[in-house]
Design a protein around this motif. Structure first.
Motif, PDB file in Angstrom:
ATOM      1  N   VAL A 151       1.034  -0.812  -0.116  1.00  0.00           N
ATOM      2  CA  VAL A 151       0.026  -0.345  -0.558  1.00  0.00           C
ATOM      3  C   VAL A 151       0.949   1.649  -0.002  1.00  0.00           C
ATOM      4  CG1 VAL A 151      -2.283  -1.130   0.783  1.00  0.00           C
ATOM      5  CG2 VAL A 151      -0.540  -0.302   2.091  1.00  0.00           C
ATOM      6  N   GLY A 152       2.374   1.167   0.608  1.00  0.00           N
ATOM      7  CA  GLY A 152       3.020   2.453   0.572  1.00  0.00           C
ATOM      8  C   GLY A 152       3.020   2.882  -1.000  1.00  0.00           C
ATOM      9  N   LYS A 153       3.197   2.165  -1.706  1.00  0.00           N
ATOM     10  CA  LYS A 153       3.790   2.197  -3.603  1.00  0.00           C
ATOM     11  C   LYS A 153       2.221   3.263  -4.093  1.00  0.00           C
ATOM     12  CE  LYS A 153       6.444  -1.448  -4.022  1.00  0.00           C
ATOM     13  NZ  LYS A 153       6.681  -2.897  -5.019  1.00  0.00           N
ATOM     14  N   VAL A 155      -0.170   6.819  -2.959  1.00  0.00           N
ATOM     15  CA  VAL A 155      -0.431   7.643  -2.369  1.00  0.00           C
ATOM     16  C   VAL A 155      -2.178   7.952  -1.383  1.00  0.00           C
ATOM     17  CG1 VAL A 155      -0.633  10.454  -2.205  1.00  0.00           C
ATOM     18  CG2 VAL A 155       0.241   9.412  -3.292  1.00  0.00           C
ATOM     19  N   TRP A 156      -2.026   8.593   0.093  1.00  0.00           N
ATOM     20  CA  TRP A 156      -3.429   8.171   0.559  1.00  0.00           C
ATOM     21  C   TRP A 156      -3.742   9.185   1.021  1.00  0.00           C
ATOM     22  CZ3 TRP A 156      -5.953   3.359   0.265  1.00  0.00           C
ATOM     23  CH2 TRP A 156      -5.116   2.772  -0.351  1.00  0.00           C
ATOM     24  N   ARG A 157      -5.439   9.935   0.753  1.00  0.00           N
ATOM     25  CA  ARG A 157      -5.353  11.144   1.605  1.00  0.00           C
ATOM     26  C   ARG A 157      -4.671  11.319   2.280  1.00  0.00           C
ATOM     27  NH1 ARG A 157     -11.512  10.213  -0.926  1.00  0.00           N
ATOM     28  NH2 ARG A 157     -11.902   8.428   1.537  1.00  0.00           N
ATOM     29  N   LEU A 181       7.653   8.524   9.800  1.00  0.00           N
ATOM     30  CA  LEU A 181       7.659   7.178   9.768  1.00  0.00           C
ATOM     31  C   LEU A 181       6.429   6.769   8.633  1.00  0.00           C
ATOM     32  CD1 LEU A 181       7.839   6.698  13.713  1.00  0.00           C
ATOM     33  CD2 LEU A 181       8.926   6.266  11.863  1.00  0.00           C
ATOM     34  N   GLY A 182       6.564   5.670   7.682  1.00  0.00           N
ATOM     35  CA  GLY A 182       5.333   4.865   6.995  1.00  0.00           C
ATOM     36  C   GLY A 182       5.485   6.089   5.342  1.00  0.00           C
ATOM     37  N   ALA A 183       6.344   6.546   5.083  1.00  0.00           N
ATOM     38  CA  ALA A 183       6.198   7.995   4.541  1.00  0.00           C
ATOM     39  C   ALA A 183       5.993   6.888   3.086  1.00  0.00           C
ATOM     40  CB  ALA A 183       7.915   8.233   4.411  1.00  0.00           C
ATOM     41  N   THR A 202      11.500   7.966   5.688  1.00  0.00           N
ATOM     42  CA  THR A 202      11.471   6.853   6.314  1.00  0.00           C
ATOM     43  C   THR A 202      10.374   5.837   6.142  1.00  0.00           C
ATOM     44  OG1 THR A 202      11.047   5.959   8.729  1.00  0.00           O
ATOM     45  CG2 THR A 202      12.909   7.420   8.522  1.00  0.00           C
ATOM     46  N   ASP A 203      10.613   3.859   5.790  1.00  0.00           N
ATOM     47  CA  ASP A 203       9.733   3.165   5.204  1.00  0.00           C
ATOM     48  C   ASP A 203      10.503   1.923   5.449  1.00  0.00           C
ATOM     49  OD1 ASP A 203       6.937   1.415   4.388  1.00  0.00           O
ATOM     50  OD2 ASP A 203       6.522   4.094   4.301  1.00  0.00           O
ATOM     51  N   VAL A 204       9.886   0.967   4.490  1.00  0.00           N
ATOM     52  CA  VAL A 204      10.373  -0.085   4.684  1.00  0.00           C
ATOM     53  C   VAL A 204      10.615  -0.489   3.241  1.00  0.00           C
ATOM     54  CG1 VAL A 204      10.063  -1.573   6.986  1.00  0.00           C
ATOM     55  CG2 VAL A 204       8.481  -1.225   5.659  1.00  0.00           C
ATOM     56  N   GLN A 234      15.617   3.409   5.787  1.00  0.00           N
ATOM     57  CA  GLN A 234      14.832   1.747   6.649  1.00  0.00           C
ATOM     58  C   GLN A 234      14.239   2.402   7.323  1.00  0.00           C
ATOM     59  OE1 GLN A 234      16.237  -2.359   6.991  1.00  0.00           O
ATOM     60  NE2 GLN A 234      16.216  -2.064   4.512  1.00  0.00           N
ATOM     61  N   LEU A 235      12.912   2.180   8.073  1.00  0.00           N
ATOM     62  CA  LEU A 235      13.108   2.051   9.613  1.00  0.00           C
ATOM     63  C   LEU A 235      11.738   0.947   9.702  1.00  0.00           C
ATOM     64  CD1 LEU A 235      12.764   4.703  12.095  1.00  0.00           C
ATOM     65  CD2 LEU A 235      11.644   3.176  12.213  1.00  0.00           C
ATOM     66  N   ASP A 236      11.885   0.112  10.719  1.00  0.00           N
ATOM     67  CA  ASP A 236      10.983  -0.933  10.431  1.00  0.00           C
ATOM     68  C   ASP A 236      10.467  -1.305  11.200  1.00  0.00           C
ATOM     69  OD1 ASP A 236       9.330  -2.610  10.565  1.00  0.00           O
ATOM     70  OD2 ASP A 236      10.878  -4.690   9.647  1.00  0.00           O
ATOM     71  N   TRP A 237       9.315  -0.275  11.944  1.00  0.00           N
ATOM     72  CA  TRP A 237       9.021  -1.391  13.129  1.00  0.00           C
ATOM     73  C   TRP A 237       8.817  -1.761  13.846  1.00  0.00           C
ATOM     74  CZ3 TRP A 237       3.359   0.906  10.358  1.00  0.00           C
ATOM     75  CH2 TRP A 237       3.699   1.933   9.764  1.00  0.00           C
ATOM     76  N   LEU A 238       8.717  -2.547  13.021  1.00  0.00           N
ATOM     77  CA  LEU A 238       8.653  -4.224  14.090  1.00  0.00           C
ATOM     78  C   LEU A 238      10.533  -5.088  14.005  1.00  0.00           C
ATOM     79  CD1 LEU A 238       6.878  -6.412  11.555  1.00  0.00           C
ATOM     80  CD2 LEU A 238       6.187  -4.824  13.759  1.00  0.00           C
ATOM     81  N   ALA A 269       3.485  10.715  10.247  1.00  0.00           N
ATOM     82  CA  ALA A 269       2.956  10.075  10.027  1.00  0.00           C
ATOM     83  C   ALA A 269       1.673  10.135   9.608  1.00  0.00           C
ATOM     84  CB  ALA A 269       2.932   8.665  11.353  1.00  0.00           C
ATOM     85  N   ALA A 270       1.419   9.084   7.665  1.00  0.00           N
ATOM     86  CA  ALA A 270       0.157   9.657   7.624  1.00  0.00           C
ATOM     87  C   ALA A 270      -0.258   8.547   6.940  1.00  0.00           C
ATOM     88  CB  ALA A 270       0.416  10.655   6.397  1.00  0.00           C
ATOM     89  N   ASP A 271      -1.730   7.937   7.507  1.00  0.00           N
ATOM     90  CA  ASP A 271      -1.987   6.891   6.819  1.00  0.00           C
ATOM     91  C   ASP A 271      -1.296   5.663   7.363  1.00  0.00           C
ATOM     92  OD1 ASP A 271      -3.991   5.069   6.390  1.00  0.00           O
ATOM     93  OD2 ASP A 271      -4.417   5.906   4.353  1.00  0.00           O
ATOM     94  N   ILE A 272      -1.064   5.261   8.684  1.00  0.00           N
ATOM     95  CA  ILE A 272      -0.429   3.930   8.972  1.00  0.00           C
ATOM     96  C   ILE A 272      -0.976   2.769  10.159  1.00  0.00           C
ATOM     97  CG2 ILE A 272       2.519   5.174   8.720  1.00  0.00           C
ATOM     98  CD1 ILE A 272       0.244   6.081  11.444  1.00  0.00           C
TER      99      ILE A 272
HETATM  100  C1  LIG Z   1      -1.338   3.364   3.570  1.00  0.00           C
HETATM  101  S1  LIG Z   1      -0.271   3.079   3.440  1.00  0.00           S
HETATM  102  C2  LIG Z   1       0.113   5.456   3.391  1.00  0.00           C
HETATM  103  C3  LIG Z   1       1.403   5.819   2.656  1.00  0.00           C
HETATM  104  C4  LIG Z   1       1.777   7.438   3.054  1.00  0.00           C
HETATM  105  N1  LIG Z   1       2.347   7.590   3.942  1.00  0.00           N
HETATM  106  C5  LIG Z   1       0.831   8.224   2.489  1.00  0.00           C
HETATM  107  O1  LIG Z   1       0.127   8.300   3.596  1.00  0.00           O
HETATM  108  O2  LIG Z   1       0.688   7.806   0.648  1.00  0.00           O
HETATM  109  C6  LIG Z   1       1.351   2.719   5.440  1.00  0.00           C
HETATM  110  C7  LIG Z   1       2.298   2.393   4.838  1.00  0.00           C
HETATM  111  O3  LIG Z   1       2.562   2.510   6.268  1.00  0.00           O
HETATM  112  C8  LIG Z   1       4.241   1.532   6.015  1.00  0.00           C
HETATM  113  N2  LIG Z   1       4.451   0.162   6.452  1.00  0.00           N
HETATM  114  C9  LIG Z   1       3.915  -0.592   7.087  1.00  0.00           C
HETATM  115  N3  LIG Z   1       4.488  -1.878   7.713  1.00  0.00           N
HETATM  116  C10 LIG Z   1       5.782  -1.075   8.466  1.00  0.00           C
HETATM  117  C11 LIG Z   1       6.892  -1.132   8.973  1.00  0.00           C
HETATM  118  N4  LIG Z   1       6.911  -2.706   9.693  1.00  0.00           N
HETATM  119  N5  LIG Z   1       7.777  -0.316   9.016  1.00  0.00           N
HETATM  120  C12 LIG Z   1       7.563   0.837   8.516  1.00  0.00           C
HETATM  121  N6  LIG Z   1       6.632   0.941   7.787  1.00  0.00           N
HETATM  122  C13 LIG Z   1       5.746   0.332   7.650  1.00  0.00           C
HETATM  123  C14 LIG Z   1       3.570   0.813   4.758  1.00  0.00           C
HETATM  124  O4  LIG Z   1       5.140   0.637   4.083  1.00  0.00           O
HETATM  125  C15 LIG Z   1       3.152   1.912   4.360  1.00  0.00           C
HETATM  126  O5  LIG Z   1       4.176   2.591   3.310  1.00  0.00           O
END
Ligand SMILES: C[S@@+](CC[C@H](N)C(=O)[O-])C[C@H]1O[C@@H](n2cnc3c(N)ncnc32)[C@H](O)[C@@H]1O
Length: 386
Positions: A151-153, A155-157, A181-183, A202-204, A234-238, A269-272
């Motif tokens: 879903v990160g690929k 653009v979300w509202r 975060l989750g860019a 950052t994202d993964v 790279q910043l992985d929340w897990l 952070a947007a829509d994460i």
């Molecule tokens: C719905 S998308 C939102 C993307 C962007 N912020 C937007 O609003 O258009 C959620 C984002 O969270 C990221 N995400 C999911 N799991 C993640 C993780 N474990 N660590 C970091 N980012 C993560 C996804 O890769 C994705 O880019």
């Protein structure tokens, strides 16, 4: 090849639904075989802003704005005043953003031209070249109708809501060091970089981060003009640490790790929050980051409250949102760390610089992390461990 097949296990952002599907022309495939599109987001000049306001006034009596700059086909629909039909003969009704362009901000309005693609890679390159000298257009490469893990690929509202908020607070973000975060594809980080000094975007996932990096490079002229800088990392929340392995792409240098702990005043952070496990990981990351900062930090999170029918409830519910709210209250109740957290929902009354439907379900939350007994508790650890 330019026809997208929508499958039941795929999700499509409303941002990309703004124009009818038939208009979406694929530019090329990415490394993993997904169709790639380019959307353009334009900063309107004052003259264009005036024009668009006049147009909106003359065309709308019910406070609904008209799309200001869209593909020719849609304009023709309006001029012909005939009902537009798609390829199957269904009525083609484009979504129309609400009129909220008359905000009191002195900044220029930003208006996206959604999904204006070239048909071929060669045309795409020409298009890119033609735009190169403009410093008022953000071009974003993205895919559409992705499986949930990608879903990160799109653009979300929420990215547009957060972008609006950032643009409405130029003094707040001017010269700041920020982590997103989750860019995803990087749109909000690019907007932030027109004000901030440095943005760690950052994202993964190597593929997503590479796409994001291309978007940063594609818009470098605008970022440099504003004196900003965006670093894709790279910043992985897990994970509980930041990857500093120099052999890994998008890893952090020791200097960058020190920089974020010393200088980051804002996290965005947007829509994460759409999966409970990831939401838990996201909040753990916020907690660890703030606990390792030697200073207060403010976090802005946008979220879209999505209602789904669930078999478990046999009713419509918004589980992901409920879990998000639960995590917020848990954060506020925490007493054992270096910080105390205050949570508040911000009213969405700031001006709309970007065009999208600002639904009531789109929300912006502010979390303030305040250091408690800083001297006694200051951690020397530069790791993301709690
Ligand atoms: C719905 S998308 C939102 C993307 C962007 N912020 C937007 O609003 O258009 C959620 C984002 O969270 C990221 N995400 C999911 N799991 C993640 C993780 N474990 N660590 C970091 N980012 C993560 C996804 O890769 C994705 O880019």
């Amino acid at each position: 090849m330019d026809q997208i097949t929508f499958q039941h296990d795929r999700v499509l952002s409303d941002v990309h639904m703004l124009l009818p599907n038939a208009h979406h022309v694929m530019a090329r495939l990415n490394q993993v075989g997904q169709p790639v599109f380019i959307s353009k987001f334009k900063f309107l000049s004052n003259a264009e802003k005036q024009d668009s306001k006049c147009q909106a006034r003359s065309k709308s009596s019910d406070s609904e704005a008209h799309v200001l700059q869209v593909e020719d086909k849609e304009e023709n629909h309006e001029k012909n005043e005939e009902p537009a039909l798609d390829e199957d003969g269904d009525l083609d009704i484009p979504h129309r953003p609400r009129n909220n362009l008359s905000g009191d901000s002195t900044r220029e309005v930003v208006c996206p031209i959604i999904l204006k693609q070239s048909c071929t890679a060669a045309q795409q390159n020409e298009d890119d070249d033609a735009d190169e000298c403009f410093d008022d257009i953000i071009r974003i490469e993205h895919t559409m109708a992705t499986p949930l893990e990608d879903v990160g690929k799109q653009v979300w509202r929420g990215a547009l809501l957060l972008g609006d908020f950032i643009l409405s607070k130029p003094l707040m973000f001017k010269g700041a060091t920020v982590v997103e975060l989750g860019a995803g594809v990087g749109l909000t980080s690019i907007i932030m970089s027109t004000l901030a000094k440095k943005v760690y975007c950052t994202d993964v996932g190597e593929d997503l981060l590479s796409m994001c990096q291309r978007n940063i490079t594609r818009n470098e002229h605008m970022i440099e003009l504003a004196g900003g800088e965006v670093r894709v990392r790279q910043l992985d929340w897990l994970r509980s640490d930041l990857c500093t392995d120099a052999d890994v792409e998008f890893s952090w240098t020791e200097e960058e790790v020190a920089d974020i702990y010393d200088n980051v005043r804002f996290i965005i952070a947007a829509d994460i929050c759409y999966d409970d496990e990831l939401t838990d990981g996201f909040f753990r990351t916020l907690y660890r980051l703030c606990n390792n900062f030697g200073h207060d930090c403010t976090i802005f999170i946008s979220i879209e409250k999505r209602f789904n029918f669930t078999l478990r409830e046999m009713d419509v519910s918004c589980d992901a949102y409920n879990h998000f709210e639960h995590c917020l209250s848990q954060l506020e109740e925490l007493v054992d760390g270096q910080c105390s957290f205050k949570v508040e929902q911000l009213p969405s009354t700031f001006p709309q610089f970007l065009q999208y439907e600002r639904l009531d379900q789109l929300e912006l939350w502010k979390v303030t992390a305040k250091r408690v007994s800083f001297d006694k508790n200051k951690s020397n650890s530069k790791e993301l461990t709690s």
